[in-house]
Design an enzyme around this catalytic site. Sequence first.
Site, PDB file in Angstrom:
ATOM      1  N   PRO A 136      40.319  -4.388  -5.609  1.00  0.00           N
ATOM      2  CA  PRO A 136      41.393  -4.878  -4.500  1.00  0.00           C
ATOM      3  C   PRO A 136      42.483  -4.633  -4.822  1.00  0.00           C
ATOM      4  CG  PRO A 136      40.312  -6.834  -6.015  1.00  0.00           C
ATOM      5  CD  PRO A 136      39.854  -5.687  -6.534  1.00  0.00           C
ATOM      6  N   CYS A 139      46.534  -5.010  -2.910  1.00  0.00           N
ATOM      7  CA  CYS A 139      47.178  -5.453  -1.840  1.00  0.00           C
ATOM      8  C   CYS A 139      48.128  -4.280  -1.394  1.00  0.00           C
ATOM      9  CB  CYS A 139      48.033  -6.639  -2.174  1.00  0.00           C
ATOM     10  SG  CYS A 139      47.265  -8.127  -2.353  1.00  0.00           S
ATOM     11  N   GLN A 160      37.696  -9.026  -1.288  1.00  0.00           N
ATOM     12  CA  GLN A 160      38.104 -10.032  -1.979  1.00  0.00           C
ATOM     13  C   GLN A 160      38.888 -11.158  -1.306  1.00  0.00           C
ATOM     14  OE1 GLN A 160      41.799  -9.796  -4.754  1.00  0.00           O
ATOM     15  NE2 GLN A 160      40.448 -10.268  -6.399  1.00  0.00           N
ATOM     16  N   TYR A 183      46.297 -17.035  -9.600  1.00  0.00           N
ATOM     17  CA  TYR A 183      46.346 -17.728  -8.264  1.00  0.00           C
ATOM     18  C   TYR A 183      45.422 -19.231  -8.383  1.00  0.00           C
ATOM     19  CZ  TYR A 183      48.550 -13.277  -7.271  1.00  0.00           C
ATOM     20  OH  TYR A 183      49.418 -12.251  -6.936  1.00  0.00           O
ATOM     21  N   ARG A 241      45.139   1.988  -9.827  1.00  0.00           N
ATOM     22  CA  ARG A 241      46.155   2.785  -9.455  1.00  0.00           C
ATOM     23  C   ARG A 241      45.744   4.445  -9.370  1.00  0.00           C
ATOM     24  NH1 ARG A 241      49.454  -0.128 -13.976  1.00  0.00           N
ATOM     25  NH2 ARG A 241      47.481  -0.031 -14.753  1.00  0.00           N
TER      26      ARG A 241
HETATM   27  C1  LIG Z   1      49.370  -2.478  -5.801  1.00  0.00           C
HETATM   28  C2  LIG Z   1      48.583  -3.251  -6.395  1.00  0.00           C
HETATM   29  C3  LIG Z   1      47.881  -4.324  -5.807  1.00  0.00           C
HETATM   30  C4  LIG Z   1      46.877  -5.191  -6.278  1.00  0.00           C
HETATM   31  N1  LIG Z   1      46.402  -6.152  -5.777  1.00  0.00           N
HETATM   32  C5  LIG Z   1      45.620  -6.708  -6.233  1.00  0.00           C
HETATM   33  C6  LIG Z   1      44.793  -7.527  -5.438  1.00  0.00           C
HETATM   34  O1  LIG Z   1      44.678  -7.644  -4.071  1.00  0.00           O
HETATM   35  N2  LIG Z   1      43.705  -8.538  -6.049  1.00  0.00           N
HETATM   36  C7  LIG Z   1      43.588  -8.371  -7.444  1.00  0.00           C
HETATM   37  O2  LIG Z   1      42.560  -8.929  -7.929  1.00  0.00           O
HETATM   38  N3  LIG Z   1      44.145  -7.457  -8.458  1.00  0.00           N
HETATM   39  C8  LIG Z   1      44.923  -6.487  -7.443  1.00  0.00           C
HETATM   40  N4  LIG Z   1      45.804  -5.676  -8.242  1.00  0.00           N
HETATM   41  C9  LIG Z   1      45.241  -5.325  -9.713  1.00  0.00           C
HETATM   42  C10 LIG Z   1      44.299  -3.963  -9.535  1.00  0.00           C
HETATM   43  O3  LIG Z   1      43.000  -4.547  -8.704  1.00  0.00           O
HETATM   44  C11 LIG Z   1      43.827  -3.596 -10.997  1.00  0.00           C
HETATM   45  O4  LIG Z   1      43.251  -4.775 -11.584  1.00  0.00           O
HETATM   46  C12 LIG Z   1      45.075  -3.025 -11.924  1.00  0.00           C
HETATM   47  O5  LIG Z   1      45.854  -2.222 -10.976  1.00  0.00           O
HETATM   48  C13 LIG Z   1      44.521  -2.613 -13.028  1.00  0.00           C
HETATM   49  O6  LIG Z   1      43.590  -1.358 -12.874  1.00  0.00           O
HETATM   50  P1  LIG Z   1      44.386   0.147 -12.756  1.00  0.00           P
HETATM   51  O7  LIG Z   1      44.962   0.332 -14.525  1.00  0.00           O
HETATM   52  O8  LIG Z   1      42.959   1.013 -12.843  1.00  0.00           O
HETATM   53  O9  LIG Z   1      45.044   0.040 -11.946  1.00  0.00           O
HETATM   54  C14 LIG Z   1      46.698  -4.895  -7.604  1.00  0.00           C
HETATM   55  C15 LIG Z   1      47.176  -3.749  -8.569  1.00  0.00           C
HETATM   56  C16 LIG Z   1      47.996  -3.083  -7.897  1.00  0.00           C
HETATM   57  C17 LIG Z   1      48.470  -1.610  -8.495  1.00  0.00           C
END
Ligand SMILES: Cc1cc2nc3c(=O)[nH]c(=O)nc-3n(C[C@H](O)[C@H](O)[C@H](O)COP(=O)(O)O)c2cc1C
Length: 366
Positions: free
Chosen positions: A21, A23, A102, A183, A331
């Site tokens: 997920p 946002c 989520q 949260y 990302r």
């Molecule tokens: C723009 C953005 C929005 C995110 N929104 C959420 C979210 O809505 N819920 C959540 O649990 N994590 C959220 N995260 C965390 C990501 O789900 C993920 O755990 C985090 O980016 C690490 O993974 P990655 O290194 O592959 O990006 C968000 C991360 C980013 C970059």
Amino acid sequence: MLFEPLQIRGLSISNRAWMPPMCMYSADPAPGRAGFPTDFHVAHYAARAAGGAGLVTVEATGVSPEGRISPYDLGLWDDAQISSFARLTAGIRAGGAVPAIQLAHAGRKAATDKPWLGGGSVSETDLGWLPIGPSPLAFPGLPVPAELSRDEISAVVAQFAAAARRADAAGFDVVEIHAAHGYLLHSFLSPISNKRADEYGGSLENRARIVLEVAGAVRAVWPESKPLFMRVSATDWIEENPHDSRDAWTVEQTTQLARWVAELGVDLIHVSSGGVDQVPVPNDVDYQTRLAAEIKRDANVLVGAVGRITTPQQAERLLAEGEADAIYVGREMLRTPSWANDAAIELGARPRFIEQYAYTQPSARA
Ligand SMILES: Cc1cc2nc3c(=O)[nH]c(=O)nc-3n(C[C@H](O)[C@H](O)[C@H](O)COP(=O)(O)O)c2cc1C
């Protein structure tokens, strides 16, 4: 292994390269439109599905208006929102992926601005509202939340269940309960933010009570054949810090929580970390995936690993070494919607929609 299917309950997921997920802060905050997905959301999620992800998780979606992280978040607090979410599930399914969502309550970290506008608090006189939490203790830089009464806790539990029922009606195949990142649910789990003296604070059993109630209430309305996931912060990154002696949420407590929620019918633990306080976080590439491995080993549940996973080889190794059952790529999938298809080609597996996308390049079909 990244392109091996995974069967959970009645659901078959075509591969293990999944979108977590994230946002988008792109909903219209105007009254009557707040919480509704837009055409942008439909295009955004469908693109990652067509790009080959096995499962696509729609971003943190508020179970109530006050449960949104920002006024620009999605929400499923009203039956009128169901049909707009059905457009998301249709787009994700048409792209060949499993639609997941989520469900979240932002608690004391609610009512903040878009991160690219600084992410500060949005006031009640603007588009904001007064946040709620387990105790009247503020997250650094945000307002002091109103302490929830027991009746208000029961109301939040019911809101999660009602939102899950709506998610089912909208066509989602997986619900992920957001119990991470500081949260509302995580803020009850962590002694950093929970100083309650009633049955929702103090011992691990008490701090976990609201999470177990939410898991039970959601499972009761969520169809038996459909998987239920939970995202956790496996640690507050405080116990690991020799310079910080505060009592905090730890991997051992997460493992116990994972066992408890598994008994209640949670099928997979999505292992993230941190978010309850502003503290240093390790920056090595395995900082978070090693927590997933620990929970998988000790709690004996299905585990999704996430965090700094960027290459197909890294994802494949985590699966091959038994550290996780599924890989979430965040990302990197924002940057490259076709991450999973590209990974399939690189690992010698079959990408999705290979005919449509690659028939002009015979070499890519081999
Ligand atoms: C723009 C953005 C929005 C995110 N929104 C959420 C979210 O809505 N819920 C959540 O649990 N994590 C959220 N995260 C965390 C990501 O789900 C993920 O755990 C985090 O980016 C690490 O993974 P990655 O290194 O592959 O990006 C968000 C991360 C980013 C970059």
